[in-house]
Scaffold this motif. Structure first.
Motif, PDB file in Angstrom:
ATOM      1  N   GLU A 135      16.751  -0.187  -7.007  1.00  0.00           N
ATOM      2  CA  GLU A 135      16.135   0.958  -6.831  1.00  0.00           C
ATOM      3  C   GLU A 135      14.968   0.741  -6.665  1.00  0.00           C
ATOM      4  O   GLU A 135      13.722   0.192  -7.365  1.00  0.00           O
ATOM      5  CB  GLU A 135      16.576   2.143  -7.912  1.00  0.00           C
ATOM      6  CG  GLU A 135      17.380   2.269  -8.297  1.00  0.00           C
ATOM      7  CD  GLU A 135      18.002   3.091  -9.336  1.00  0.00           C
ATOM      8  OE1 GLU A 135      16.742   3.121 -10.206  1.00  0.00           O
ATOM      9  OE2 GLU A 135      18.854   3.201  -9.505  1.00  0.00           O
ATOM     10  N   VAL A 136      13.908   0.604  -5.255  1.00  0.00           N
ATOM     11  CA  VAL A 136      13.198   0.189  -5.126  1.00  0.00           C
ATOM     12  C   VAL A 136      11.731   0.987  -3.877  1.00  0.00           C
ATOM     13  O   VAL A 136      12.381   1.659  -3.397  1.00  0.00           O
ATOM     14  CB  VAL A 136      13.373  -1.264  -3.581  1.00  0.00           C
ATOM     15  CG1 VAL A 136      11.924  -1.796  -2.859  1.00  0.00           C
ATOM     16  CG2 VAL A 136      14.007  -2.274  -4.266  1.00  0.00           C
ATOM     17  N   VAL A 137      10.783   1.113  -4.019  1.00  0.00           N
ATOM     18  CA  VAL A 137       9.866   1.937  -3.761  1.00  0.00           C
ATOM     19  C   VAL A 137       8.882   0.729  -3.015  1.00  0.00           C
ATOM     20  O   VAL A 137       8.471   0.005  -3.891  1.00  0.00           O
ATOM     21  CB  VAL A 137       9.355   3.072  -5.057  1.00  0.00           C
ATOM     22  CG1 VAL A 137       8.157   3.719  -3.985  1.00  0.00           C
ATOM     23  CG2 VAL A 137       9.996   3.828  -5.454  1.00  0.00           C
ATOM     24  N   LEU A 138       8.344   0.707  -2.366  1.00  0.00           N
ATOM     25  CA  LEU A 138       7.333   0.098  -1.248  1.00  0.00           C
ATOM     26  C   LEU A 138       6.440   0.917  -1.026  1.00  0.00           C
ATOM     27  O   LEU A 138       5.927   1.467  -1.218  1.00  0.00           O
ATOM     28  CB  LEU A 138       7.984   0.230   0.360  1.00  0.00           C
ATOM     29  CG  LEU A 138       7.118  -1.189   0.876  1.00  0.00           C
ATOM     30  CD1 LEU A 138       6.567  -2.082   0.390  1.00  0.00           C
ATOM     31  CD2 LEU A 138       7.535  -0.751   2.355  1.00  0.00           C
ATOM     32  N   VAL A 139       5.056   0.223  -2.531  1.00  0.00           N
ATOM     33  CA  VAL A 139       3.759   1.286  -2.896  1.00  0.00           C
ATOM     34  C   VAL A 139       2.822  -0.153  -1.610  1.00  0.00           C
ATOM     35  O   VAL A 139       2.009   0.515  -1.624  1.00  0.00           O
ATOM     36  CB  VAL A 139       3.779   0.764  -4.093  1.00  0.00           C
ATOM     37  CG1 VAL A 139       4.320   1.868  -4.537  1.00  0.00           C
ATOM     38  CG2 VAL A 139       3.801  -0.678  -4.811  1.00  0.00           C
ATOM     39  N   ALA A 140       2.946  -1.095  -1.375  1.00  0.00           N
ATOM     40  CA  ALA A 140       2.278  -1.553  -0.295  1.00  0.00           C
ATOM     41  C   ALA A 140       2.513  -2.063   0.375  1.00  0.00           C
ATOM     42  O   ALA A 140       3.128  -3.237   0.398  1.00  0.00           O
ATOM     43  CB  ALA A 140       0.923  -1.935  -1.088  1.00  0.00           C
TER      44      ALA A 140
END
Length: 142
Positions: A135-140
């Protein structure tokens, strides 16, 4: 809006879940994972799953064993004499030790079991044979 592409340095937060629902790893509450897409520093299927993501987008990426840590290999489970284990720490199931292979190479093994005379060690990665759900969130995107 900019999307993650091959060659971009990206930072992600992730949770890794196994099929049984157990969390196998996370960056939440810590530093995000930073890597360049296409450099091969993370699993290829994870890289491919991040391509096209926008900043702060979330995505679920499923990775089968053959694209993750491989299938379990029972030939990597060895029963050795206790005196062959060169360690100062207590021998206990779940502990990681280094064991010299027949070629003299040091390899990490996990202690699975032991008795008075022998120790069963496992050279498989702890997640070998496991499906991984990131479960991935792209933060940059840099």
């Amino acid at each position: 809006m900019k999307t993650a592409q091959r060659g971009n340095l990206v930072k992600i937060h992730y949770n890794i879940k196994l099929d049984n629902g157990e969390t196998a790893g996370t960056t939440r509450g810590g530093q995000p994972l930073s890597f360049t897409i296409g450099k091969g520093k993370v699993m290829k299927k994870l890289e491919q799953g991040i391509i096209g993501m926008q900043l702060n987008e979330s995505r679920t990426i499923k990775i089968e064993p053959e694209h993750g840590f491989g299938q379990r290999n029972e030939s990597l489970v060895l029963k050795v004499k206790k005196e062959e284990i060169q360690t100062q720490m207590e021998i206990a199931p779940g502990r990681t030790i280094q064991y010299k292979s027949e070629t003299g190479e040091s390899v990490n093994f996990i202690i699975r079991d032991f008795d008075e005379h022998t120790v069963t060690i496992d050279g498989n990665h702890p997640f070998a044979g496991e499906n991984l759900t990131f479960e991935v969130v792209l933060v940059a995107i840099l």
